[in-house]
Design a protein around this motif. Structure first.
Motif, PDB file in Angstrom:
ATOM      1  N   ALA A   1      24.307  32.488  37.968  1.00 23.03           N
ATOM      2  CA  ALA A   1      23.707  33.758  37.566  1.00 23.03           C
ATOM      3  C   ALA A   1      24.503  34.929  38.129  1.00 23.03           C
ATOM      4  CB  ALA A   1      22.252  33.819  38.036  1.00 23.03           C
ATOM      5  N   GLN A   2      24.928  34.814  39.394  1.00 21.47           N
ATOM      6  CA  GLN A   2      25.708  35.889  40.007  1.00 21.47           C
ATOM      7  C   GLN A   2      27.054  36.043  39.301  1.00 21.47           C
ATOM      8  OE1 GLN A   2      24.826  37.990  42.539  1.00 21.47           O
ATOM      9  NE2 GLN A   2      22.776  37.129  42.653  1.00 21.47           N
ATOM     10  N   SER A   3      27.666  34.913  38.903  1.00 24.06           N
ATOM     11  CA  SER A   3      28.947  34.977  38.202  1.00 24.06           C
ATOM     12  C   SER A   3      28.797  35.658  36.856  1.00 24.06           C
ATOM     13  CB  SER A   3      29.500  33.559  38.016  1.00 24.06           C
ATOM     14  OG  SER A   3      30.663  33.581  37.222  1.00 24.06           O
TER      15      SER A   3
ATOM     16  N   ASP B   1      30.204  39.683  35.139  1.00 21.96           N
ATOM     17  CA  ASP B   1      30.795  40.019  33.845  1.00 21.96           C
ATOM     18  C   ASP B   1      30.223  41.323  33.288  1.00 21.96           C
ATOM     19  OD1 ASP B   1      32.296  37.717  33.931  1.00 21.96           O
ATOM     20  OD2 ASP B   1      30.871  36.533  32.751  1.00 21.96           O
ATOM     21  N   TYR B   2      29.081  41.727  33.808  1.00 23.45           N
ATOM     22  CA  TYR B   2      28.414  42.942  33.338  1.00 23.45           C
ATOM     23  C   TYR B   2      28.747  44.169  34.183  1.00 23.45           C
ATOM     24  CZ  TYR B   2      25.437  40.053  30.281  1.00 23.45           C
ATOM     25  OH  TYR B   2      24.975  39.208  29.306  1.00 23.45           O
ATOM     26  N   ASN B   3      29.564  43.997  35.236  1.00 25.41           N
ATOM     27  CA  ASN B   3      29.990  45.162  36.012  1.00 25.41           C
ATOM     28  C   ASN B   3      30.664  46.184  35.104  1.00 25.41           C
ATOM     29  OD1 ASN B   3      29.088  44.013  38.383  1.00 25.41           O
ATOM     30  ND2 ASN B   3      31.116  43.357  39.075  1.00 25.41           N
ATOM     31  N   ILE B   4      30.467  47.465  35.412  1.00 25.74           N
ATOM     32  CA  ILE B   4      31.116  48.529  34.649  1.00 25.74           C
ATOM     33  C   ILE B   4      32.425  48.884  35.361  1.00 25.74           C
ATOM     34  CG2 ILE B   4      30.879  50.817  33.633  1.00 25.74           C
ATOM     35  CD1 ILE B   4      28.831  48.752  32.649  1.00 25.74           C
ATOM     36  N   VAL B   5      33.538  48.781  34.638  1.00 27.40           N
ATOM     37  CA  VAL B   5      34.856  49.003  35.226  1.00 27.40           C
ATOM     38  C   VAL B   5      35.563  50.105  34.448  1.00 27.40           C
ATOM     39  CG1 VAL B   5      37.073  47.968  35.827  1.00 27.40           C
ATOM     40  CG2 VAL B   5      34.985  46.572  35.901  1.00 27.40           C
ATOM     41  N   TRP B   6      36.005  51.128  35.161  1.00 28.68           N
ATOM     42  CA  TRP B   6      36.799  52.203  34.567  1.00 28.68           C
ATOM     43  C   TRP B   6      38.183  52.209  35.205  1.00 28.68           C
ATOM     44  CZ3 TRP B   6      32.523  56.496  35.286  1.00 28.68           C
ATOM     45  CH2 TRP B   6      31.500  56.280  34.345  1.00 28.68           C
ATOM     46  N   ASN B   7      39.198  52.375  34.385  1.00 27.20           N
ATOM     47  CA  ASN B   7      40.573  52.397  34.874  1.00 27.20           C
ATOM     48  C   ASN B   7      41.210  53.780  34.829  1.00 27.20           C
ATOM     49  OD1 ASN B   7      40.880  49.544  35.465  1.00 27.20           O
ATOM     50  ND2 ASN B   7      40.712  49.229  33.253  1.00 27.20           N
TER      51      ASN B   7
ATOM     52  N   LEU C   1      27.243  45.399  40.343  1.00 26.28           N
ATOM     53  CA  LEU C   1      25.801  45.217  40.217  1.00 26.28           C
ATOM     54  C   LEU C   1      25.243  44.319  41.315  1.00 26.28           C
ATOM     55  CD1 LEU C   1      25.600  44.775  36.350  1.00 26.28           C
ATOM     56  CD2 LEU C   1      24.782  46.739  37.656  1.00 26.28           C
ATOM     57  N   ASN C   2      25.902  43.210  41.583  1.00 28.05           N
ATOM     58  CA  ASN C   2      25.349  42.257  42.551  1.00 28.05           C
ATOM     59  C   ASN C   2      25.320  42.818  43.961  1.00 28.05           C
ATOM     60  OD1 ASN C   2      28.177  42.115  42.809  1.00 28.05           O
ATOM     61  ND2 ASN C   2      28.060  40.039  43.638  1.00 28.05           N
TER      62      ASN C   2
ATOM     63  N   TRP D   1      19.694  43.053  47.141  1.00 34.77           N
ATOM     64  CA  TRP D   1      20.185  43.073  45.772  1.00 34.77           C
ATOM     65  C   TRP D   1      20.346  41.654  45.228  1.00 34.77           C
ATOM     66  CZ3 TRP D   1      19.590  46.831  42.606  1.00 34.77           C
ATOM     67  CH2 TRP D   1      19.588  48.148  43.053  1.00 34.77           C
ATOM     68  N   GLN D   2      20.724  40.698  46.068  1.00 36.82           N
ATOM     69  CA  GLN D   2      20.854  39.324  45.587  1.00 36.82           C
ATOM     70  C   GLN D   2      19.506  38.773  45.142  1.00 36.82           C
ATOM     71  OE1 GLN D   2      21.934  36.026  48.320  1.00 36.82           O
ATOM     72  NE2 GLN D   2      23.435  35.446  46.765  1.00 36.82           N
ATOM     73  N   GLN D   3      18.447  38.999  45.961  1.00 35.51           N
ATOM     74  CA  GLN D   3      17.134  38.501  45.546  1.00 35.51           C
ATOM     75  C   GLN D   3      16.618  39.253  44.328  1.00 35.51           C
ATOM     76  OE1 GLN D   3      13.863  40.064  45.750  1.00 35.51           O
ATOM     77  NE2 GLN D   3      14.868  42.011  46.270  1.00 35.51           N
ATOM     78  N   PHE D   4      16.999  40.533  44.193  1.00 34.75           N
ATOM     79  CA  PHE D   4      16.609  41.314  43.014  1.00 34.75           C
ATOM     80  C   PHE D   4      17.167  40.669  41.756  1.00 34.75           C
ATOM     81  CE2 PHE D   4      17.751  44.735  39.992  1.00 34.75           C
ATOM     82  CZ  PHE D   4      16.502  45.305  39.762  1.00 34.75           C
ATOM     83  N   TRP D   5      18.436  40.311  41.777  1.00 30.73           N
ATOM     84  CA  TRP D   5      19.061  39.726  40.586  1.00 30.73           C
ATOM     85  C   TRP D   5      18.618  38.292  40.352  1.00 30.73           C
ATOM     86  CZ3 TRP D   5      20.467  43.227  37.514  1.00 30.73           C
ATOM     87  CH2 TRP D   5      21.081  44.398  37.955  1.00 30.73           C
ATOM     88  N   ASN D   6      18.162  37.608  41.391  1.00 25.93           N
ATOM     89  CA  ASN D   6      17.675  36.243  41.210  1.00 25.93           C
ATOM     90  C   ASN D   6      16.244  36.197  40.679  1.00 25.93           C
ATOM     91  OD1 ASN D   6      20.073  35.150  42.088  1.00 25.93           O
ATOM     92  ND2 ASN D   6      19.400  34.928  44.211  1.00 25.93           N
TER      93      ASN D   6
END
Length: 780
Positions: free
Chosen positions: A30-32, A36-42, A112-113, A316-321
């Motif tokens: 789930a964490q992995s 993939d949903y992190n927002i990345v700006w270059n 996010l995580n 935050w980990q327990q939030f996402w779990n």
């Protein structure tokens, strides 16, 4: 003693190790997927509208990089000024030498995580995060080469100013007054050695929004009994940095706003820098006491510096779990965007998990300079349309409904307590105006429970009922509180929460309808009840849409469901007298109105009405939120006919802001329709950050847009009715998904769907698996 041989012990130990490793594997997976949903700006941003959210506890930051500087706005729940505008606490600007954008390797990431934003470039990384358990913002900077840091605290409220034009729409007045001037009063900023202290203290020597609202609405006789959250409220904080000293004040201008900057500079070149902003709100202490309390926060932050980050990461980990929804695809795929934006928006809600005040539908903690939303609006960064201390229940409800299925019930308390704090004031309205009991919560109420003065309208005919809002949109609209009553009751069913403290509020809201509609009936007739012995809910309102309604569907559904569920609560919540009262009231609730359109039997918004004033569809409220019609329930065709053939519903079907059609379609089992609408609803916003939706009907970022989208997606995956759990009632077969959601009776459902088949299903507790209803194949 039990006789267990060595072989059995080894087998049992192996089994428990297997379960542990399986749990770790699921969590890691789930964490992995979340990464993939992190927002990345270059590349850096052009302005504050291209910012990322960051927060925790009850603090929100807008973080962006512009012209080589790292900037972020500071917001916190509950920062209401004398006019009930929700003020930001300032802006922080960080200048690094060498600069973080001096090379071509820039990257800004919302992780996010970890609940943080990182900015990287030119061998330097700055990590910005908020302590979930203390009101402290941290900036940790690490650089391969040594850097110097200049940190500026920027404040645009360095002098009093009078709002103009659309700027009034950010406070509760909404427009200038003819009888007195409305001002936004200046803050206090005090540099002290190695730190800068800043605060706003609401004045006690003027009539503030509370005082004037009470007077203009004719409530002065009970003013001393009323709850007032505005008087003497003080909010602000400190800015300090390791090995940094005060270097003076400079002037500046950002977008449409002048500001002053109080600056700190590092004493030496260093590979590491740490910056800290502690925040504090209090409504009882004087300025000196408030500063002492702020100093206590600083000392606690220093004492817990080593473990604060770990505890925040664990949170935050327990939030996402707790829950998740992952849809297979890629970033250009709208269905993938739907799930990614669901998760990102949930992060925004998590940033105000433990605030005293609820997350505002019109921007939450993440508003930015209004000129980037409306180029005619020259307001300050504090601006948000529809005000700061005003609550619009029709919008707020959509922010909080999804928290039941996402397992975020602990985050619902601020919204529930909003009503609890205002209960006495709402009851006093009924006593003063009509001499009967019950809490009268109108729509568009202030954070002290009275109608917002602009929506109340003081320019009204002589003798007009003072308890009424002289407003065609809001008159007789008193039932919006019931959705929050229902949420409260649901927390008991979902999570076995003790809701004892809220029962008097729920009962008081019911009492208002009981007593007020008998009061109105006696004032116009010798008879109180209709021919069937039922209430006559007239005049009434079905949302803001069907006005001067006779037996509004929204009112009938709300009263029927709330009373039924109240009576179903475990023993101990209701007194014997209370139980009998509600049983008698339930018998007098009239049936839900029906009508016929082009030969189709449909739900009606009311039995009759005088005029239509808005675009909402209250005729579908028996579907959502009240759940009397839907998948697995009787007369589903009547509700579907309403969706398909009611001309008002068809005309205004949409996805913007609070529009709920993805929810309606999902609840009616209309898979293709729900899928099409949810893709429109939760696709990337037309801004750099994908969940900065709006303004729609409200503001940016539009939180009731995101909340209603969350509900729609949840309902496509899982619906509940009593003990039954309906899986995939409106889910497209070609959408591969893995999810974890919460159901009533402390139940979680985890599933993986591939090519229209459930390949994995875990129901906890296992005893609830028998209650799962699913029409598609479940792989054994």
């Amino acid at each position: 003693m039990m006789n267990i041989d060595l072989k059995q012990m080894v087998t049992m130990r192996t089994f428990f190790v297997f379960l542990f490793l399986l749990h770790v594997s699921v969590v890691c997976m789930a964490q992995s997927q979340l990464n993939d949903y992190n927002i990345v700006w270059n590349s850096p941003s052009s302005n504050s509208s291209e910012s990322m959210p960051c927060g925790g506890g009850d603090i929100g930051l807008n973080v962006w990089v512009e012209n080589g500087d790292i900037l972020f706005y500071l917001s916190r729940s509950g920062t209401f000024d004398e006019n009930n505008e929700m003020l930001k606490l300032g802006r922080v600007r960080l200048k690094l030498t060498p600069g973080i954008t001096d090379n071509n390797d820039f990257k800004q990431v919302l992780q996010l995580n970890k609940g943080c934003v990182s900015v990287q470039g030119n061998g330097t990384e700055a990590v910005i995060w908020v302590d979930v358990f203390r009101p402290v913002v941290h900036v940790d900077i690490n650089s391969k080469q040594g850097t110097r840091l200049k940190a500026g605290y920027e404040n645009w409220r360095f002098k009093d100013f009078v709002p103009v034009d659309r700027q009034f729409f950010s406070n509760s007045w909404k427009q200038p007054r003819k009888d007195f001037d409305i001002k936004t009063y200046k803050d206090v900023v005090e540099p002290v050695s190695d730190q800068i202290v800043f605060y706003h203290r609401n004045k006690s020597d003027i009539d503030d929004i509370f005082d004037l609202t009470v007077r203009l609405e004719g409530m002065e006789s009970v003013k001393s009994e009323m709850y007032n959250p505005i008087r003497n409220l003080t909010f602000g904080g400190y800015l300090k940095g390791d090995n940094m000293t005060y270097s003076g004040v400079t002037d500046g201008h950002y977008r449409d706003t002048d500001f002053k900057s109080w600056n700190l500079e590092s004493n030496r070149i260093s590979n590491t820098h740490h910056l800290e902003i502690g925040l504090h709100i209090d409504r009882s202490a004087g300025p000196d006491d408030w500063k002492s309390q702020l100093e206590k926060i600083r000392k606690e932050a220093a004492a817990n510096k080593k473990n604060a980050r770990k505890k925040t990461l664990d949170w935050w980990q327990q939030f996402w779990n707790r829950s998740y929804i992952f849809i297979e695809g890629n970033e250009t795929d709208e269905k993938w965007q739907v799930a990614r934006n669901y998760q990102v928006f949930r992060y925004q809600l998590g940033c105000n998990a433990y605030g005293e005040w609820p997350t505002k539908f019109n921007g939450g903690l993440f508003t930015f300079d209004p000129v980037h939303i409306d180029n005619t609006n020259t307001g300050t960064p504090d601006h948000r349309n529809w005000g700061g201390g005003t609550m619009t229940a029709q919008n707020q409800r959509l922010v909080y409904w999804p928290m039941l299925k996402s397992g975020d019930i602990d985050m619902m308390k601020p919204q529930f307590d909003f009503y609890l704090r205002s209960l006495k004031n709402a009851e006093l309205r009924s006593q003063v105006y009509w001499n009967h009991a019950g809490a009268c919560f109108t729509e568009q109420i202030e954070n002290f429970g009275l109608p917002e003065i602009f929506e109340y309208h003081t320019d009204r005919p002589e003798g007009y009922d003072k308890g009424m809002q002289y407003n065609s949109w809001l008159e007789y609209l008193w039932d919006t509180v019931f959705e929050f009553c229902m949420m409260i009751i649901e927390t008991e069913r979902y999570d076995n929460r003790d809701i004892t403290a809220y029962i008097p509020m729920i009962e008081s809201c019911l009492t208002f309808y009981d007593e007020h509609y008998q009061y109105l009936a006696r004032n116009r007739s010798t008879r109180v009840w209709d021919d069937n012995g039922c209430y006559v809910f007239y005049p009434g309102s079905a949302c803001e849409t069907y006005k001067m309604a006779y037996n509004s569907t929204t009112v009938i559904c709300a009263l029927h469901v709330i009373i039924t569920r109240l009576l179903d609560l475990p023993d101990g919540y209701l007194t014997a007298a209370g139980r009998q009262k509600w049983q008698e009231m339930l018998k007098r609730i009239p049936p839900v109105p029906l009508r016929e359109i082009d030969g189709h039997k449909v739900l009606s918004p009311a039995e009759t009405w005088q005029f239509i004033n808005n675009m909402e569809a209250p005729q579908l409220y028996p579907v959502f939120p009240w759940g009397l019609y839907g998948v697995g329930k009787p007369d589903l065709e009547i509700a579907r006919n309403t969706y398909l053939y009611d001309p008002h519903v068809v005309k205004y079907r949409g996805i913007a802001s609070w529009e709920q059609y993805p929810i309606f379609a999902a609840r009616l089992g209309m898979t293709d329709e729900a899928a099409d609408l949810i893709k429109q609803k939760l696709k990337n916003a037309d801004r750099r950050f994908p969940t900065w939706w709006g303004p729609g009907h409200d503001w940016v970022p539009d939180h009731n847009w995101g909340g209603s989208g969350m509900i729609g997606l949840q309902e496509m995956l899982m619906q509940t009715d009593g003990e039954k759990i309906y899986l995939l009632p409106a889910w497209p077969k070609d959408w591969n998904v893995s999810f974890k959601l919460h159901a009533p009776y402390q139940t979680t459902v985890e599933a993986k769907v591939v090519n229209g088949e459930i390949t994995e299903l875990k129901v906890t507790p296992e005893s609830r698996r028998k209650d799962v209803v699913c029409e598609i194949k479940i792989k054994q």
